[in-house]
Design an enzyme around this catalytic site. Structure first.
Site, PDB file in Angstrom:
ATOM      1  N   GLN A  92       0.811  -1.211   0.000  1.00 40.17           N
ATOM      2  CA  GLN A  92       0.000   0.000   0.000  1.00 40.17           C
ATOM      3  C   GLN A  92       0.848   1.266   0.000  1.00 40.17           C
ATOM      4  O   GLN A  92       0.320   2.369   0.062  1.00 40.17           O
ATOM      5  CB  GLN A  92      -0.919  -0.012   1.228  1.00 40.17           C
ATOM      6  CG  GLN A  92      -1.927  -1.139   1.214  1.00 40.17           C
ATOM      7  CD  GLN A  92      -2.722  -1.246   2.500  1.00 40.17           C
ATOM      8  OE1 GLN A  92      -2.552  -0.458   3.434  1.00 40.17           O
ATOM      9  NE2 GLN A  92      -3.602  -2.232   2.573  1.00 40.17           N
ATOM     10  N   HIS A 154      -1.011  -0.059   5.734  1.00 45.06           N
ATOM     11  CA  HIS A 154      -1.479   0.887   6.744  1.00 45.06           C
ATOM     12  C   HIS A 154      -0.469   2.005   7.006  1.00 45.06           C
ATOM     13  O   HIS A 154      -0.021   2.223   8.126  1.00 45.06           O
ATOM     14  CB  HIS A 154      -1.812   0.162   8.054  1.00 45.06           C
ATOM     15  CG  HIS A 154      -2.953  -0.794   7.946  1.00 45.06           C
ATOM     16  ND1 HIS A 154      -3.535  -1.382   9.038  1.00 45.06           N
ATOM     17  CD2 HIS A 154      -3.631  -1.270   6.861  1.00 45.06           C
ATOM     18  CE1 HIS A 154      -4.507  -2.183   8.646  1.00 45.06           C
ATOM     19  NE2 HIS A 154      -4.584  -2.118   7.317  1.00 45.06           N
ATOM     20  N   GLU A 247     -14.423   4.581  10.752  1.00 46.70           N
ATOM     21  CA  GLU A 247     -14.838   5.643  11.670  1.00 46.70           C
ATOM     22  C   GLU A 247     -14.657   7.033  11.069  1.00 46.70           C
ATOM     23  O   GLU A 247     -13.737   7.277  10.286  1.00 46.70           O
ATOM     24  CB  GLU A 247     -14.005   5.581  12.958  1.00 46.70           C
ATOM     25  CG  GLU A 247     -14.205   4.327  13.780  1.00 46.70           C
ATOM     26  CD  GLU A 247     -13.420   4.343  15.066  1.00 46.70           C
ATOM     27  OE1 GLU A 247     -13.501   3.346  15.816  1.00 46.70           O
ATOM     28  OE2 GLU A 247     -12.721   5.350  15.357  1.00 46.70           O
ATOM     29  N   TYR A 257      -8.351   7.197  20.684  1.00 48.54           N
ATOM     30  CA  TYR A 257      -9.512   6.821  19.874  1.00 48.54           C
ATOM     31  C   TYR A 257      -9.729   5.309  19.808  1.00 48.54           C
ATOM     32  O   TYR A 257     -10.540   4.828  19.035  1.00 48.54           O
ATOM     33  CB  TYR A 257      -9.411   7.492  18.498  1.00 48.54           C
ATOM     34  CG  TYR A 257      -9.701   8.963  18.667  1.00 48.54           C
ATOM     35  CD1 TYR A 257     -10.984   9.469  18.529  1.00 48.54           C
ATOM     36  CD2 TYR A 257      -8.706   9.825  19.131  1.00 48.54           C
ATOM     37  CE1 TYR A 257     -11.264  10.797  18.787  1.00 48.54           C
ATOM     38  CE2 TYR A 257      -8.984  11.159  19.397  1.00 48.54           C
ATOM     39  CZ  TYR A 257     -10.270  11.640  19.232  1.00 48.54           C
ATOM     40  OH  TYR A 257     -10.556  12.951  19.523  1.00 48.54           O
ATOM     41  N   TYR A 268     -10.633 -10.195  10.391  1.00 44.01           N
ATOM     42  CA  TYR A 268     -10.848 -10.758   9.057  1.00 44.01           C
ATOM     43  C   TYR A 268     -11.113 -12.258   9.130  1.00 44.01           C
ATOM     44  O   TYR A 268     -11.742 -12.828   8.237  1.00 44.01           O
ATOM     45  CB  TYR A 268      -9.642 -10.464   8.157  1.00 44.01           C
ATOM     46  CG  TYR A 268      -9.511  -9.003   7.817  1.00 44.01           C
ATOM     47  CD1 TYR A 268     -10.434  -8.377   6.981  1.00 44.01           C
ATOM     48  CD2 TYR A 268      -8.477  -8.238   8.335  1.00 44.01           C
ATOM     49  CE1 TYR A 268     -10.325  -7.033   6.666  1.00 44.01           C
ATOM     50  CE2 TYR A 268      -8.350  -6.887   8.023  1.00 44.01           C
ATOM     51  CZ  TYR A 268      -9.278  -6.291   7.194  1.00 44.01           C
ATOM     52  OH  TYR A 268      -9.168  -4.954   6.892  1.00 44.01           O
TER      53      TYR A 268
END
Length: 376
Positions: A92, A154, A247, A257, A268
């Site tokens: 990613q 991520h 979110e 958070y 998953y």
């Protein structure tokens, strides 16, 4: 295939190959507006973010590592912008977000988030440079998330300046979820810096032993959306959940958070994660999506072309392939509508144009940028 127009330009300008925009239109009727979808630009490879220059041109990052320039009429310059940082285009990672300095017209500074390689793997970094004569100059790295990791996912990487001139940077948990609860680790956090990369004295963990002073808030999974409310100037953020639990938050100084201790998502593999959905000392989201829409990119609409949309928050969806319109009252979300579902395209970024239209970047190997305009 995209037809190319070759223009011969004499003198010092040289020869440029431009990819012409194709303004095909589709009409859509939504709850509050009837609009047309135009194909503004074509021929991009995995575009990740858009930033408009004062002259109406657009800079677009491509995840494989190139920065592209799109003219105000939608023509994509064939040659990438020179001078970009070297990136780790794996998984990613790659060349990700781009944002202009608030005083860009005077200092010409732009900021790029990207992944980099190191001895211990990969991480998120931010570099800045001057955009002069359609190239980047004086490139310097101003932030490196630590520690590095062997994973390729991520990275977070969204950037935003607030009205006080602070630069905010999202860093994902790197797929190692417990790192988001460690304030001596940049992963899973929102970073706040001065525009030169120095650390504000008012950051919540400055002077605290075993804490990273750059951290502003933490307990985030993989935040890929940042936007300032056009009236209040409050920063909003969204992040990917696992299987559900995406979110929308308003990140506050020093607050936790919750990820992965609390979440509305599930593993998953089908099992539970953490301790449930609530815990004392951990913040609740303003909105969560289950199943996951995989949110990416966000913008409050503040143009004049769509009066009905002013103040609405637009969020791209990768997994559910649509554009979400959220109605906002104060700091609450009171309504939601899904647009462009029939197109089946992964939406990576959303931006307001200086012309008052809304622009959407599609995530694909041969991608386009769409423009939403009022129907005639």
């Amino acid at each position: 295939m995209i037809n190319a127009i070759r223009l011969l330009v004499t003198g010092f300008l040289g020869v440029f190959l431009l990819v012409p925009a194709a303004f095909s239109q589709e009409t859509h009727t939504s709850e509050q507006a009837t609009f047309q979808v135009e194909t503004f630009a074509k021929g991009l490879e995995r575009p990740w973010a858009m930033a408009f220059l004062p002259d109406g041109r657009m800079l677009v990052t491509e995840r494989p590592g190139q920065l592209r320039l799109v003219d105000a009429d939608g023509n994509l310059r064939s040659e990438p912008v020179p001078g970009v940082p070297e990136v780790a285009a794996r998984g990613q990672g790659g060349l990700l977000d781009i944002v202009l300095h608030p005083d860009f017209e005077n200092n010409r500074l732009i900021y790029l988030s990207h992944s980099i390689f190191g001895e211990d793997g990969m991480t998120t970094a931010v570099s800045r440079a001057r955009f002069q004569d359609d190239r980047l100059e004086d490139l310097e790295r101003i932030f490196t998330a630590k520690p590095f990791s062997g994973t390729t996912r991520h990275f977070g990487s969204r950037l935003a300046f607030d009205r006080e001139g602070y630069l905010f940077i999202t860093v994902g948990d790197r797929g190692e979820m417990d790192r988001a609860q460690d304030i001596n680790d940049h992963a899973g956090s929102l970073i706040r810096l001065h525009d030169d990369g120095s650390i504000p004295e008012g950051n919540p963990f400055v002077g605290q032993e075993d804490a990273k002073p750059e951290i502003y808030s933490y307990g985030h999974r993989n935040p890929q959306g940042l936007a300032l409310h056009p009236e209040t100037g409050v920063l909003w953020e969204h992040e990917h959940g696992p299987r559900g639990g995406d979110e929308v938050n308003i990140p506050r100084k020093g607050l936790n958070y919750g990820w992965p201790v609390i979440t509305y998502g599930m593993a998953y593999t089908g099992g539970t994660i953490g301790e449930g959905t609530h815990k004392e000392g951990m913040e609740q989201p303003l909105l969560h999506w289950t199943p996951s829409i995989a949110p990416c990119g966000m913008a409050f609409y503040d143009g004049e072309r769509f009066e009905e949309w002013q103040g609405d928050l637009f969020v791209g969806a990768l997994a559910m392939t649509h554009l979400t319109r959220l109605e906002v009252e104060g700091q609450e979300i009171v309504g939601e509508e899904r647009l462009l579902e029939d197109r089946g395209q992964r939406i990576r970024d959303v931006a307001n144009g200086p012309d008052g239209y809304l622009y959407v970047a599609i995530d694909a190997s041969d991608a386009e940028i769409l423009r939403l305009v009022p129907a005639e």
